[in-house]
Design an enzyme around this catalytic site. Structure first.
Site, mmCIF file in Angstrom:
data_model
loop_
_atom_site.group_PDB
_atom_site.id
_atom_site.type_symbol
_atom_site.label_atom_id
_atom_site.label_comp_id
_atom_site.label_asym_id
_atom_site.label_seq_id
_atom_site.Cartn_x
_atom_site.Cartn_y
_atom_site.Cartn_z
ATOM 1 N N ARG A 48 4.412 11.440 53.024
ATOM 2 C CA ARG A 48 4.390 12.564 51.872
ATOM 3 C C ARG A 48 2.850 12.934 51.429
ATOM 4 O O ARG A 48 2.195 11.971 51.258
ATOM 5 C CB ARG A 48 4.989 11.825 50.836
ATOM 6 C CG ARG A 48 5.200 12.389 49.461
ATOM 7 C CD ARG A 48 5.738 11.556 48.301
ATOM 8 N NE ARG A 48 6.129 12.446 47.123
ATOM 9 C CZ ARG A 48 5.253 12.669 46.235
ATOM 10 N NH1 ARG A 48 4.190 12.071 46.257
ATOM 11 N NH2 ARG A 48 5.504 13.072 45.165
ATOM 12 N N LYS B 109 -4.696 9.490 46.949
ATOM 13 C CA LYS B 109 -4.701 8.317 46.132
ATOM 14 C C LYS B 109 -6.214 7.988 45.897
ATOM 15 O O LYS B 109 -6.812 8.017 46.624
ATOM 16 C CB LYS B 109 -3.895 7.041 46.692
ATOM 17 C CG LYS B 109 -2.491 7.452 46.752
ATOM 18 C CD LYS B 109 -1.930 7.444 45.543
ATOM 19 C CE LYS B 109 -0.401 7.891 45.554
ATOM 20 N NZ LYS B 109 0.598 6.888 46.117
#
Length: 272
Positions: free
Chosen positions: A247, A211
């Site tokens: 994840r 991210k």
């Protein structure tokens, strides 16, 4: 028990990290096998990018992308999840042998999704994503001054809706939705509050991999944008606090991280 590791297989053209690399089913299946060899417990297959600014793809195209991959992996005994916001794709994935439905909209993008989840009888992940336009997460949402409280409250709402639709309580998994309509400060606040999420009744899935707020860490030192080491650090923290699953794109480094956390928590044993 150690945290599970979910490896990401994007069968897409435009995912922010690896779009276009695994568009052909054969390449996607081969990549999934490699992730399993590196230590993945679950393979999450997605046919539509949810990166900021991404456009939604045609439903038939999404089906053609994910179903052959899930079917091939399921036939090999590999546990799979489908990353989709469409009820039709989720239903087809269940027929193909998928073990979990992972909806980043929390069942809000498709009015039939919760019904399909209930009929499927498999674990389902409801993610927090406070936006009125699914497929565009470019802007941060207003969380009323307290993002942690807001995420807890909205997840409660999604749980109530899922239960009302017939989803079994034990099948519900929650994801706080790092990076989805959230600022870097929001993301760090949610990570700091991980114990409050783990303390909930339902299992927690965390998706921090690559991210932007993690890529900013090496960038601040003038280094190449590589968020995998920072992702592994977050994985270790999450696993230490008892998150059910992480994840990730780079499975090997995060599998090491969850194993380290398991050794820490059990004073030397991997904990399952």
């Amino acid at each position: 028990m150690r945290s599970q590791v979910m490896g990401i297989v994007n069968v897409t053209e435009d995912s922010f990290s690896d779009g276009g690399r695994y568009l052909e089913p054969e390449k996607a299946v081969a990549h999934a096998r490699a992730l399993v060899a590196q230590g993945a417990d679950i393979i999450d297959v997605g046919g539509e990018s949810t990166r900021p600014g991404a456009s939604r793809v045609d439903p038939d195209l999404e089906l053609r992308r994910v179903v052959p991959v899930i079917q091939a992996l399921s036939q090999e005994g590999i546990v799979t999840s489908v990353d989709t916001m469409r009820a039709s794709v989720a239903a087809a994935a269940v027929e193909a042998g998928v073990s979990m439905i992972n909806d980043v909209s929390g069942g809000l993008a498709d009015p039939h999704m919760l019904e399909v989840m209930a009929e499927a009888g498999v674990p389902v992940c409801l993610m927090h994503w406070n936006t009125s336009r699914f497929g565009d997460a470019a802007g941060a949402a207003d969380h009323g001054g307290d993002v942690v409280r807001d995420v807890h409250q909205r997840l409660d709402e999604r749980i109530e809706a899922a239960l009302a639709a017939g989803v079994r309580n034990e099948d519900i998994v929650l994801d706080p939705g790092l990076g989805f309509a959230k600022t870097a400060q929001d993301n760090w606040a949610l990570l700091h509050a991980l114990p409050s999420f783990v303390a909930r009744e339902h299992r927690i899935l965390l998706g921090a991999s690559r991210k932007r707020f993690l890529a900013a860490i090496p960038q601040a030192r003038g280094l190449e944008q590589n968020a995998d080491p920072a992702t592994a650090a977050v994985t270790a923290i999450a696993a230490h606090h008892g998150v059910w699953c992480v994840r990730v794109h780079d499975v090997a480094i995060s599998r090491d991280a969850v194993d380290v956390a398991a050794c820490w928590n059990t004073q030397g044993g991997l904990g399952g």
